[in-house]
Each structure stands twice: as C-alpha cells, then as structure tokens.
Write an enzyme that holds these catalytic residues in place. Structure first.
Site, PDB file in Angstrom:
ATOM      1  N   GLY A  13       0.833  -1.216   0.000  1.00 53.43           N
ATOM      2  CA  GLY A  13       0.000   0.000   0.000  1.00 53.43           C
ATOM      3  C   GLY A  13       0.859   1.255   0.000  1.00 53.43           C
ATOM      4  O   GLY A  13       0.501   2.283   0.582  1.00 53.43           O
ATOM      5  N   LEU A  15       1.633   3.536  -2.107  1.00 57.84           N
ATOM      6  CA  LEU A  15       1.311   4.776  -2.834  1.00 57.84           C
ATOM      7  C   LEU A  15       0.270   5.631  -2.112  1.00 57.84           C
ATOM      8  O   LEU A  15      -0.172   6.649  -2.619  1.00 57.84           O
ATOM      9  CB  LEU A  15       0.801   4.449  -4.246  1.00 57.84           C
ATOM     10  CG  LEU A  15       1.787   3.679  -5.125  1.00 57.84           C
ATOM     11  CD1 LEU A  15       1.188   3.436  -6.504  1.00 57.84           C
ATOM     12  CD2 LEU A  15       3.108   4.437  -5.249  1.00 57.84           C
ATOM     13  N   GLN A  17      -1.527   7.748   1.353  1.00 57.90           N
ATOM     14  CA  GLN A  17      -1.186   8.980   2.079  1.00 57.90           C
ATOM     15  C   GLN A  17       0.025   8.774   2.987  1.00 57.90           C
ATOM     16  O   GLN A  17       0.917   9.625   3.041  1.00 57.90           O
ATOM     17  CB  GLN A  17      -2.404   9.433   2.925  1.00 57.90           C
ATOM     18  CG  GLN A  17      -2.216  10.808   3.538  1.00 57.90           C
ATOM     19  CD  GLN A  17      -3.220  11.121   4.647  1.00 57.90           C
ATOM     20  OE1 GLN A  17      -4.070  10.294   5.009  1.00 57.90           O
ATOM     21  NE2 GLN A  17      -3.136  12.314   5.196  1.00 57.90           N
ATOM     22  N   ILE A  40      -1.335  -2.024  -5.180  1.00 60.79           N
ATOM     23  CA  ILE A  40      -2.218  -2.623  -6.183  1.00 60.79           C
ATOM     24  C   ILE A  40      -2.318  -1.716  -7.407  1.00 60.79           C
ATOM     25  O   ILE A  40      -2.671  -2.149  -8.487  1.00 60.79           O
ATOM     26  CB  ILE A  40      -3.612  -2.917  -5.576  1.00 60.79           C
ATOM     27  CG1 ILE A  40      -4.372  -3.926  -6.427  1.00 60.79           C
ATOM     28  CG2 ILE A  40      -4.415  -1.646  -5.355  1.00 60.79           C
ATOM     29  CD1 ILE A  40      -5.617  -4.472  -5.747  1.00 60.79           C
ATOM     30  N   TYR A 145     -14.593  -0.837   9.176  1.00 57.07           N
ATOM     31  CA  TYR A 145     -13.162  -0.512   9.232  1.00 57.07           C
ATOM     32  C   TYR A 145     -12.640  -0.667  10.665  1.00 57.07           C
ATOM     33  O   TYR A 145     -11.610  -1.308  10.908  1.00 57.07           O
ATOM     34  CB  TYR A 145     -12.973   0.923   8.731  1.00 57.07           C
ATOM     35  CG  TYR A 145     -11.597   1.513   8.918  1.00 57.07           C
ATOM     36  CD1 TYR A 145     -10.504   1.047   8.200  1.00 57.07           C
ATOM     37  CD2 TYR A 145     -11.399   2.582   9.804  1.00 57.07           C
ATOM     38  CE1 TYR A 145      -9.245   1.629   8.359  1.00 57.07           C
ATOM     39  CE2 TYR A 145     -10.146   3.169   9.962  1.00 57.07           C
ATOM     40  CZ  TYR A 145      -9.075   2.676   9.237  1.00 57.07           C
ATOM     41  OH  TYR A 145      -7.841   3.252   9.397  1.00 57.07           O
ATOM     42  N   LYS A 149      -9.906  -3.232  12.395  1.00 57.06           N
ATOM     43  CA  LYS A 149      -8.732  -2.759  13.145  1.00 57.06           C
ATOM     44  C   LYS A 149      -8.650  -3.432  14.519  1.00 57.06           C
ATOM     45  O   LYS A 149      -7.564  -3.767  14.989  1.00 57.06           O
ATOM     46  CB  LYS A 149      -8.747  -1.233  13.272  1.00 57.06           C
ATOM     47  CG  LYS A 149      -8.489  -0.509  11.941  1.00 57.06           C
ATOM     48  CD  LYS A 149      -7.102  -0.820  11.397  1.00 57.06           C
ATOM     49  CE  LYS A 149      -6.795  -0.191  10.069  1.00 57.06           C
ATOM     50  NZ  LYS A 149      -5.531  -0.621   9.489  1.00 57.06           N
TER      51      LYS A 149
END
Ligand code: NAD
Ligand code: SER
Length: 315
Positions: A13, A15, A17, A40, A145, A149
């Site tokens: 992941g 790319l 923030q 991805i 989400y 977590k």
C-alpha cells in the site's frame, strides 16, 4: 533489530497517504536500494527515487511470498487497507483486504521470520469511549473498518504470543499531510480544507463545526513509526496498537486557525454520512504508554502544523 543489521524492507500500500511519506523517510534512513515499494496501483512516481516499485495485490499470497523470498525481506510495513468511509461503501471488500491481507503477511512472517509494522487506528473506539481514549478503553467500533482494526490488533497479539512474530502497531489519529490526498477516511476534511483554502479560499466541510477528533501531523506519525520499529522488543507490552498522543481541535477551530493565516478564507459546514462515524470516535487519545515504553512525544501543535501545511502547499 540493531542498526548494524541490513534492512531489506517491503512496503505494501506504498502509494497511499502514509506510504509515500514513509518511503521517503525509510529511504533517507536506510537507502533507497533497501526498499521494495508495492501497491495494487501502478505508478511512475518513484522512478527518480532509486526505490524499486512492483505492483502487488496483498491478497495474492503466492506473489507476496515470491517477493519476500526474492528480496530476502526482513521487515514489512503493511499499509494496504480500505479506510473508514470507503469501507462502509463496501464492507465485504474492507473485511477481505484488511483481514486477509494482514493474515497473508502474518503467515509469511511465521515462515520467513521478518518483522512487521501494521497500523491500527482511532476507529477501534466506539461511542462508549468517552472524550479521552486511553490504551485500555473499550473497543466497540461501529464501522466495519473499526471492526477490522480491532480484529487486526487481536490477531497481531496472537501471532506475537503464540508464534513469536515481531509485529508492532500504532493507533494513528487522523493524519494531516500535503504530499498525497487521503484515501477515503472520515478525517479527510482536515486535509481537504488546506487544499481548498489555498486554491479557492472556500471549503464546505463534511462534518459539523463542533466535531472534535484526534489528529496528528504526518511528520510526527512517521517519526513515531520509525521510533517504534527501533525500540528494543523487550520494552514493548503492546503489539496490536499503541495509543499515540494527539492534537485535539474542532473543525471550526481548524478553520479559524487557517483564517488567521489565509485572510478571507471561508468555511461552511454541511455534514454528510461521515458525521455518523466521527460521532463514535473520541475527541483525543492518551499516549502515556507510548511515551513510557519507547519515548514518543508530539512535536507539532495545531499552529505549527497549519503553518507547515500552508507553506508546503503554497510552493
Ligand atoms: P490510503 O488509502 O491512502 O492508502 C492505502 C493504499 O493501499 C493505497 O495506495 C491503495 O492503492 C493500496 N491498496 C488498497 N488495496 C490494496 C490491495 N489489495 N493490495 C495492495 N495495495 C492495496 O491509506 P493510508 O492513509 O496511507 O493508510 C495506511 C494505513 O494506515 C491503513 O492501515 C490505515 O488504516 C492506517 N491509518 C491511516 C490513517 C490516516 O489518517 N491516513 C489513520 C489511522 C490509520
Ligand atoms: N483517518 C482514518 C479514517 O478516517 C482513521 O483511521 O478512516
């Protein structure tokens, strides 16, 4: 792991923030040749950095394993995930990527013995948490989400205690940064507001003006990540996710601080569905344990963060 051991790092992941900023920090610390960045999505953004980039879906266990073997990876920063607002749009996909992706990394770590960093979030908390969330506050999230977590924290603790996996995690607050736009979270307004303030001096904020959430400037978050990964393993009592100290301001206080620095800026508040998720999160997080066990302290307050954001975006 001491500084003398050569790091061979894979970032998933990469790319996003956080990924782009973490790549930069890891490259400065360990050299670009020690990093394999994956996502991805495709990119040519990293061509001039010396960092190798390869396309990888974290659900593709076979390809993930072949990269771990080929590059003799000894440290993985697992950032690939679907965030809160995007997750509510497609809960099944959110569960799959956040849980199966993490399980793939954990299973390979059992086999190849690499260390792992994987972020948790303030979304682990739910509406019973109160204003200030402590390390041991109840974890009753209301978003899918947040559920991933909490499950991610528990499975990380399990792999550490049962299989000896050296995994470390942080409950990042909402992160504020300027290099990459955030990828579908509830705290995204605190980044969008700066872009719009600079480009048009107007912003319509998607949460109410009195919404107060735990936030942090990206430089502090990256420093926390590197500091946690450098901490001696025996000092750490938490493996799933350490609470971090956070900034604490309402959406209106943020807009007023920006107005001080960009006269004429106007902010309207028109809440949408993301208000519901924000309402279940705490105002602030207590980071006492992070400070006690591995020495973390915030460097950026609201004023300094706003100055940095505006300076960087204006360039
Ligand atoms: P982001 O959405 O900006 O980036 C996630 C990256 O993952 C994207 O580049 C995306 O292309 C990639 N990705 C999605 N599905 C993938 C897949 N199947 N395989 C490989 N890559 C895939 O997110 P971020 O803000 O950089 O967050 C990184 C991590 O930090 C996540 O675990 C997130 O939950 C956590 N976190 C972020 C914040 C925040 O404010 N940014 C706060 C708390 C926790
Ligand atoms: N910034 C993230 C979100 O809003 C928190 O994990 O989803």
């Amino acid at each position: 792991m001491g500084e003398t051991i050569e790091r061979r790092i894979l970032v998933t992941g990469a790319l996003g923030q956080i990924g782009i900023e973490l790549l930069n920090a890891l490259s400065n610390k360990f050299g670009p040749e020690s990093i394999v960045a994956t996502d991805i999505r495709e990119t040519d953004k990293l061509e001039d950095t010396g960092i190798r980039f390869l396309k990888l879906d974290v659900l593709d266990l076979e390809k993930l394993e072949s990269l771990i073997k080929e590059f003799k990876i000894n440290e993985v920063y697992h950032l690939a995930a679907i965030l809160s607002a995007a997750g509510e749009k497609n809960p099944e996909l959110c569960w799959k990527i956040n849980m199966d992706g993490l399980l793939n990394v954990l299973e390979l770590s059992r086999k190849y013995k690499f260390r792992i960093f994987t972020p948790s979030s303030i979304a682990v908390f739910g509406s019973d948490v109160g204003n200030l969330a402590f390390q041991n506050s109840p974890l009753n999230p209301s978003t899918i989400y947040g559920v991933t977590k909490v499950a991610g924290e528990l499975i990380s603790e399990y792999y550490h205690s049962v299989h000896g996996v050296d995994i470390r995690g942080l409950r990042y607050p909402g992160l504020i940064s300027w290099k990459v736009m955030p990828g579908g979270g509830t705290t995204d307004y605190a980044v969008e507001i700066f872009h719009e303030a600079i480009s048009s001096k107007k912003y319509t904020c998607f949460v109410e003006k009195d919404t107060r959430l735990p936030m942090m400037y990206m430089d502090d978050a990256i420093r926390a990540t590197l500091q946690l990964m450098d901490a001696p393993s025996e000092n750490l009592t938490i493996r799933g996710g350490y609470n971090l100290p956070s900034l604490n301001f309402t959406a209106e206080e943020l807009s007023q601080k920006i107005q001080e620095k960009i006269p004429g800026f106007e902010c309207a508040f028109v809440p949408d569905h993301r208000q519901e998720y924000a309402n279940t999160w705490p105002d602030e997080t207590d980071g006492t344990l992070s400070e006690l066990e591995w020495g973390f302290k915030l460097e950026y307050d609201l004023d300094l963060m706003c100055t940095k954001m505006i300076e960087s975006l204006s360039k």
